[in-house]
Design an enzyme around this catalytic site. Structure first.
Site, short mmCIF file in Angstrom:
data_model
loop_
_atom_site.label_atom_id
_atom_site.label_comp_id
_atom_site.label_asym_id
_atom_site.label_seq_id
_atom_site.Cartn_x
_atom_site.Cartn_y
_atom_site.Cartn_z
N ASP A 195 0.85 -1.19 0.00
CA ASP A 195 0.00 0.00 0.00
C ASP A 195 0.89 1.24 0.00
OD1 ASP A 195 -3.26 0.33 0.92
OD2 ASP A 195 -2.01 2.13 1.02
N ASN A 226 -5.68 -4.56 -6.37
CA ASN A 226 -6.90 -3.98 -5.81
C ASN A 226 -6.83 -2.48 -5.60
OD1 ASN A 226 -9.38 -3.95 -3.99
ND2 ASN A 226 -7.77 -3.34 -2.55
N SER A 242 -15.06 -2.42 -11.20
CA SER A 242 -16.14 -1.68 -10.51
C SER A 242 -17.44 -1.79 -11.29
CB SER A 242 -15.76 -0.21 -10.39
OG SER A 242 -16.86 0.54 -9.92
N TYR A 268 -12.87 7.48 -13.97
CA TYR A 268 -12.92 6.26 -13.14
C TYR A 268 -13.54 5.11 -13.93
CZ TYR A 268 -13.96 3.33 -9.06
OH TYR A 268 -14.04 2.29 -8.15
N LYS A 278 -11.74 1.55 -15.16
CA LYS A 278 -12.21 0.25 -14.69
C LYS A 278 -12.65 -0.63 -15.88
CE LYS A 278 -11.58 0.74 -10.24
NZ LYS A 278 -10.66 -0.11 -9.49
N ILE A 307 -19.94 -0.61 -1.71
CA ILE A 307 -19.47 -1.27 -0.48
C ILE A 307 -18.99 -0.16 0.45
CG2 ILE A 307 -18.03 -3.09 0.50
CD1 ILE A 307 -19.47 -4.27 -1.83
N1 LIG Z 1 -15.86 0.47 -1.89
C1 LIG Z 1 -16.59 0.46 -2.99
O1 LIG Z 1 -17.80 0.75 -2.96
C2 LIG Z 1 -15.96 0.10 -4.31
C3 LIG Z 1 -16.82 -0.12 -5.39
C4 LIG Z 1 -16.27 -0.48 -6.62
C5 LIG Z 1 -14.90 -0.61 -6.76
N2 LIG Z 1 -14.09 -0.35 -5.70
C6 LIG Z 1 -12.64 -0.51 -5.90
O2 LIG Z 1 -12.11 -1.29 -4.85
C7 LIG Z 1 -10.74 -0.96 -4.63
C8 LIG Z 1 -10.54 -0.69 -3.14
O3 LIG Z 1 -11.39 0.35 -2.75
P1 LIG Z 1 -11.77 0.64 -1.22
O4 LIG Z 1 -13.21 1.00 -1.20
O5 LIG Z 1 -11.26 -0.45 -0.36
O6 LIG Z 1 -10.95 1.99 -1.02
P2 LIG Z 1 -10.02 2.47 0.18
O7 LIG Z 1 -9.73 3.90 -0.09
O8 LIG Z 1 -10.59 2.08 1.49
O9 LIG Z 1 -8.70 1.61 -0.05
C9 LIG Z 1 -7.85 1.85 -1.14
C10 LIG Z 1 -6.42 1.59 -0.70
O10 LIG Z 1 -5.58 1.75 -1.83
C11 LIG Z 1 -4.43 2.47 -1.42
N3 LIG Z 1 -3.86 3.16 -2.58
C12 LIG Z 1 -4.40 4.20 -3.26
N4 LIG Z 1 -3.57 4.58 -4.26
C13 LIG Z 1 -2.48 3.75 -4.19
C14 LIG Z 1 -1.28 3.65 -4.92
N5 LIG Z 1 -1.01 4.48 -5.95
N6 LIG Z 1 -0.39 2.68 -4.58
C15 LIG Z 1 -0.63 1.84 -3.56
N7 LIG Z 1 -1.77 1.90 -2.81
C16 LIG Z 1 -2.67 2.86 -3.12
C17 LIG Z 1 -4.93 3.44 -0.35
O11 LIG Z 1 -3.87 3.90 0.48
C18 LIG Z 1 -5.95 2.58 0.38
O12 LIG Z 1 -5.36 1.86 1.47
C19 LIG Z 1 -10.45 0.24 -5.55
O13 LIG Z 1 -9.81 -0.21 -6.72
C20 LIG Z 1 -11.84 0.78 -5.87
O14 LIG Z 1 -11.86 1.46 -7.12
C21 LIG Z 1 -14.58 -0.01 -4.47
#
Ligand SMILES: NC(=O)c1ccc[n+]([C@@H]2O[C@H](COP(=O)([O-])OP(=O)(O)OC[C@H]3O[C@@H](n4cnc5c(N)ncnc54)[C@H](O)[C@@H]3O)[C@@H](O)[C@H]2O)c1
Length: 272
Positions: A37, A89, A147, A160, A164, A193
């Site tokens: 991360d 992820n 996504s 975005y 995706k 989520i």
């Molecule tokens: N939560 C949702 O509703 C949802 C829905 C669809 C897709 N997603 C996708 O799921 C994945 C995780 O999302 P989340 O909701 O857990 O978000 P989150 O912000 O809780 O976690 C994302 C993590 O990625 C890390 N990160 C960001 N940029 C980075 C980089 N350049 N290098 C290394 N680490 C990096 C951040 O520090 C963070 O810990 C993402 O790809 C997001 O697009 C989430």
């Protein structure tokens, strides 16, 4: 449970959110996990998991930097001797959803390119460096976080959604080119989520067009991180050994119907 016993995994975006839930689920099934991360908090999360008896290690890096991805793959190989699972992820979760990430007229090229570099470039770099190491031991499972936003056009979030949708193609391309080496490649496309209530003051209403997404779902409640984590474990395990090149929507049914012919909020009540 031992569904991932003997397997070594890398998870990016592992310091929180979906990634951390997935690390816990994989480690609970016996996997040894490298957590990567941008945030140094990943070291603290790893320490906590080790204290609980899980086999994890952590590295801080940027998924859009090739040297950082290479170092993460090297860490997995040097620490645990092999690599079986890569969950790419990490992603920009578009905090400026209503700001810069708008539509074709409103967005800047720089914003689009930065989003593509982090969200999509990271998936390419992960596959590029993981595949040769996975192939040394007969293959592996690559899982990419896509996504709901990839499923169709929208009035906003063009960068975005584009990043995706590109992940979906990259996923199928990797599956096609490297299946003969035992490499499987699938994407998980989460719907809404939100963070659990215990995570802090974040309210459902704060995130994106929450009510619009909830109204689109067949299952009318928000998803939970474990819904994604459980799917990741399945795709990482040999239970899914005949599944590759797929995009699996974990979205409560948002994308399973057309929104054009009727309003889903008017679904009929059950009759006896
Ligand atoms: N939560 C949702 O509703 C949802 C829905 C669809 C897709 N997603 C996708 O799921 C994945 C995780 O999302 P989340 O909701 O857990 O978000 P989150 O912000 O809780 O976690 C994302 C993590 O990625 C890390 N990160 C960001 N940029 C980075 C980089 N350049 N290098 C290394 N680490 C990096 C951040 O520090 C963070 O810990 C993402 O790809 C997001 O697009 C989430």
């Amino acid at each position: 449970m031992n569904r991932l016993q003997g397997k070594v995994a890398i998870v990016t975006g592992a310091a929180g959110g979906l990634g951390l839930a997935g690390v816990r689920a994989m480690a609970s099934e016996g996997a040894q996990v490298v957590m990567m991360d941008l945030s140094p908090a990943t070291f603290d999360r790893a320490k906590e998991l080790v204290a609980e008896g899980f086999e994890v290690t952590a590295i801080v890096g940027d998924v859009s930097a090739e040297a950082d991805i290479a170092a993460t793959v090297a860490l997995a190989k040097n620490t645990y001797g092999r690599l079986d699972i890569l969950w790419s992820n990490a992603g920009l979760v578009s905090p400026e959803w209503y700001g810069q990430d708008t539509d074709a007229v409103g967005i800047t090229l720089d914003y689009l390119m930065q989003t593509l570099k982090v969200n999509t470039g990271s998936v390419l770099l992960g596959a590029k460096h993981a595949i040769p190491v996975m192939a040394e031991t007969g293959g592996g499972s690559i899982i990419n976080t896509s996504s709901l936003a990839a499923a169709g056009g929208d009035l906003t979030g063009i960068a975005y959604g584009t990043s995706k949708a590109a992940i979906n193609h990259l996923t199928r391309s990797v599956a096609t080119a490297f299946g003969h080496l035992g490499i499987r490649s699938n994407a998980i496309a989460p719907g809404l989520i939100p963070p659990p209530a215990a995570a802090g003051p974040h309210k459902l209403e704060d995130s994106m067009p929450t009510q619009v997404i909830l109204d689109s779902q067949m299952i009318p409640t928000p998803g939970e991180r474990e819904d994604v984590a459980n799917t990741v474990v399945f795709l990482a395990s040999d239970e899914s050994k005949f599944i590759t090149g797929q995009v699996l929507y974990v979205d409560g049914g948002s994308t399973g119907h057309l929104a054009t012919l009727s309003d889903r909020r008017h679904a009929p009540a059950a009759t006896t």
